[in-house]
Design a protein around this motif. Structure first.
Motif, PDB file in Angstrom:
ATOM      1  N   GLY A 170      45.619  35.985  45.295  1.00 10.66           N
ATOM      2  CA  GLY A 170      44.182  35.782  45.293  1.00 10.66           C
ATOM      3  C   GLY A 170      43.893  34.350  45.702  1.00 10.66           C
ATOM      4  O   GLY A 170      44.748  33.477  45.546  1.00 10.66           O
ATOM      5  N   GLN A 171      42.725  34.090  46.219  1.00 11.21           N
ATOM      6  CA  GLN A 171      42.366  32.722  46.608  1.00 11.21           C
ATOM      7  C   GLN A 171      42.346  31.794  45.411  1.00 11.21           C
ATOM      8  O   GLN A 171      42.642  30.608  45.524  1.00 11.21           O
ATOM      9  CB  GLN A 171      40.999  32.708  47.289  1.00 11.21           C
ATOM     10  N   ASN A 172      42.002  32.349  44.258  1.00 10.17           N
ATOM     11  CA  ASN A 172      41.997  31.570  43.027  1.00 10.17           C
ATOM     12  C   ASN A 172      42.338  32.496  41.868  1.00 10.17           C
ATOM     13  O   ASN A 172      42.600  33.690  42.054  1.00 10.17           O
ATOM     14  CB  ASN A 172      40.630  30.895  42.810  1.00 10.17           C
ATOM     15  N   ILE A 173      42.341  31.954  40.661  1.00 10.27           N
ATOM     16  CA  ILE A 173      42.771  32.740  39.500  1.00 10.27           C
ATOM     17  C   ILE A 173      41.775  33.861  39.170  1.00 10.27           C
ATOM     18  O   ILE A 173      42.153  34.895  38.619  1.00 10.27           O
ATOM     19  CB  ILE A 173      43.002  31.821  38.278  1.00 10.27           C
ATOM     20  N   THR A 174      40.524  33.686  39.530  1.00 10.89           N
ATOM     21  CA  THR A 174      39.535  34.743  39.308  1.00 10.89           C
ATOM     22  C   THR A 174      39.855  35.963  40.158  1.00 10.89           C
ATOM     23  O   THR A 174      39.790  37.107  39.688  1.00 10.89           O
ATOM     24  CB  THR A 174      38.115  34.242  39.635  1.00 10.89           C
ATOM     25  N   GLN A 175      40.225  35.743  41.404  1.00 10.56           N
ATOM     26  CA  GLN A 175      40.564  36.864  42.276  1.00 10.56           C
ATOM     27  C   GLN A 175      41.862  37.534  41.830  1.00 10.56           C
ATOM     28  O   GLN A 175      41.975  38.766  41.899  1.00 10.56           O
ATOM     29  CB  GLN A 175      40.677  36.395  43.721  1.00 10.56           C
ATOM     30  N   ALA A 176      42.817  36.753  41.352  1.00  9.65           N
ATOM     31  CA  ALA A 176      44.053  37.338  40.822  1.00  9.65           C
ATOM     32  C   ALA A 176      43.729  38.245  39.634  1.00  9.65           C
ATOM     33  O   ALA A 176      44.259  39.357  39.509  1.00  9.65           O
ATOM     34  CB  ALA A 176      45.020  36.234  40.411  1.00  9.65           C
ATOM     35  N   TYR A 177      42.853  37.778  38.777  1.00 12.40           N
ATOM     36  CA  TYR A 177      42.412  38.587  37.632  1.00 12.40           C
ATOM     37  C   TYR A 177      41.738  39.871  38.100  1.00 12.40           C
ATOM     38  O   TYR A 177      41.978  40.953  37.550  1.00 12.40           O
ATOM     39  CB  TYR A 177      41.453  37.765  36.767  1.00 12.40           C
ATOM     40  N   GLN A 178      40.911  39.761  39.126  1.00 16.25           N
ATOM     41  CA  GLN A 178      40.193  40.938  39.634  1.00 16.25           C
ATOM     42  C   GLN A 178      41.149  41.979  40.198  1.00 16.25           C
ATOM     43  O   GLN A 178      40.931  43.182  40.045  1.00 16.25           O
ATOM     44  CB  GLN A 178      39.177  40.504  40.691  1.00 16.25           C
ATOM     45  N   PHE A 179      42.228  41.547  40.857  1.00 15.81           N
ATOM     46  CA  PHE A 179      43.219  42.483  41.377  1.00 15.81           C
ATOM     47  C   PHE A 179      43.781  43.346  40.251  1.00 15.81           C
ATOM     48  O   PHE A 179      43.995  44.555  40.408  1.00 15.81           O
ATOM     49  CB  PHE A 179      44.367  41.731  42.054  1.00 15.81           C
ATOM     50  N   VAL A 180      44.030  42.713  39.101  1.00 19.09           N
ATOM     51  CA  VAL A 180      44.608  43.440  37.965  1.00 19.09           C
ATOM     52  C   VAL A 180      43.552  44.273  37.258  1.00 19.09           C
ATOM     53  O   VAL A 180      43.783  45.441  36.919  1.00 19.09           O
ATOM     54  CB  VAL A 180      45.268  42.460  36.971  1.00 19.09           C
ATOM     55  N   SER A 181      42.379  43.696  37.029  1.00 23.80           N
ATOM     56  CA  SER A 181      41.341  44.405  36.264  1.00 23.80           C
ATOM     57  C   SER A 181      40.853  45.662  36.976  1.00 23.80           C
ATOM     58  O   SER A 181      40.420  46.626  36.336  1.00 23.80           O
ATOM     59  CB  SER A 181      40.157  43.472  35.986  1.00 23.80           C
ATOM     60  N   THR A 182      40.913  45.663  38.315  1.00 16.41           N
ATOM     61  CA  THR A 182      40.468  46.822  39.090  1.00 16.41           C
ATOM     62  C   THR A 182      41.587  47.830  39.344  1.00 16.41           C
ATOM     63  O   THR A 182      41.356  48.884  39.932  1.00 16.41           O
ATOM     64  CB  THR A 182      39.903  46.373  40.452  1.00 16.41           C
ATOM     65  N   GLY A 183      42.815  47.494  38.930  1.00 15.07           N
ATOM     66  CA  GLY A 183      43.934  48.404  39.127  1.00 15.07           C
ATOM     67  C   GLY A 183      44.616  48.286  40.475  1.00 15.07           C
ATOM     68  O   GLY A 183      45.529  49.054  40.782  1.00 15.07           O
ATOM     69  N   ASN A 184      44.193  47.331  41.300  1.00 13.48           N
ATOM     70  CA  ASN A 184      44.854  47.137  42.588  1.00 13.48           C
ATOM     71  C   ASN A 184      46.243  46.519  42.424  1.00 13.48           C
ATOM     72  O   ASN A 184      47.059  46.575  43.345  1.00 13.48           O
ATOM     73  CB  ASN A 184      43.990  46.259  43.497  1.00 13.48           C
ATOM     74  N   ALA A 185      46.484  45.916  41.288  1.00 13.12           N
ATOM     75  CA  ALA A 185      47.822  45.438  40.921  1.00 13.12           C
ATOM     76  C   ALA A 185      48.067  45.853  39.481  1.00 13.12           C
ATOM     77  O   ALA A 185      47.168  45.751  38.633  1.00 13.12           O
ATOM     78  CB  ALA A 185      47.914  43.924  41.062  1.00 13.12           C
TER      79      ALA A 185
END
Length: 256
Positions: A170-185
């Motif tokens: 992710g570009q930043n830690i918020t985007q990394a979190y979003q990848f996990v929270s949405t199930g994409n990771a």
């Protein structure tokens, strides 16, 4: 005569009130703040108290520390910088971009391996070594200190090569979190503050990464040159050092 007297008193009262409002308006200022993405929730909570207690207003932008460095060097209008590391503010300080003596550590961050699925991540993080997941989210290690810390953990555990093809950045830690929270990771390295509430992990499952597996995530704040003459900039830095803000910061899983 009595009517005229009342009218004069009324005008005097109105003038006094107007004067009070004018003074309040002059004393209240806005401060433009660049905030590391991991600190989004704490600064939003602090902003409300800061405005109530000081009358000043905090205007925040959120992003990766490395990206903010570039924006600041290119003339972005930020007056205070809350970074996710200590090296970037130090660098800006050495380059003459900050108010001398204003830099201090406002928080020490904690890294967590997190999944939105309950029970998916074990308490010791052994899910990493089992390597049965398809995607592992991290923040960009070149611009986000929490992403750099994640790569240091993988290196320390000798899992860098085994996980390389599974990493999504992710570009930043918020985007990394979003990848996990949405199930994409299935899982990812996030800031503990993103998943921590009332003294515990608020959702899913997580391993709080031991601090000795990566370099300390010391997060420094500094007043930038554009905030040199803004009373609200100094007021914010002073406020962050106070007991009220410290307690709130710690409630999100940070150390001081």
């Amino acid at each position: 005569m009595p009517t005229r007297s009342c009218s004069m008193i009324l005008r005097a009262c109105l003038a006094s009130l107007l004067s009070m409002f004018t003074v309040a308006a002059v004393q209240a200022d806005e401060v433009q703040v660049a905030v590391a993405a991991n600190f989004t929730a704490p600064i939003q909570a602090i902003a409300a108290d800061f405005e109530k207690d000081t009358g000043h207003r905090l205007i925040a932008a959120y992003g990766a520390t490395g990206q903010f460095y570039t924006q600041i060097k290119n003339g972005a209008p930020f007056e205070v910088f809350l970074a996710a590391d200590d090296s970037t503010p130090q660098k800006l300080e050495a380059e003459g971009e900050t108010v001398k003596g204003s830099r201090f550590t406002y928080a020490i961050g904690t890294l967590a391996l997190w999944s939105a699925k309950a029970g998916y991540v074990d308490a010791k993080g052994e899910v990493l070594a089992k390597n049965q997941f398809q995607h592992l989210a991290i923040a960009n290690p070149k611009t986000a200190p929490y992403g750099l810390a994640a790569t240091q953990v993988l290196d320390k555990l000798k899992l860098t090569e085994a996980t390389r093809a599974k990493i999504v950045e992710g570009q930043n830690i918020t985007q990394a979190y979003q990848f996990v929270s949405t199930g994409n990771a299935e899982l990812g390295f996030v800031a503990l503050s993103q998943i921590y509430k009332d003294g515990k992990v608020s959702s899913g499952s997580a391993w709080i990464v031991p601090a000795d597996l990566h370099q300390p995530i010391r997060q420094d704040a500094v007043i930038l040159n554009k905030g040199k003459d803004n009373p609200a900039a100094k007021a914010l830095v002073d406020y962050l050092k106070g007991a009220k803000a410290t307690a709130l910061i710690q409630s999100f899983g940070y150390q001081r």
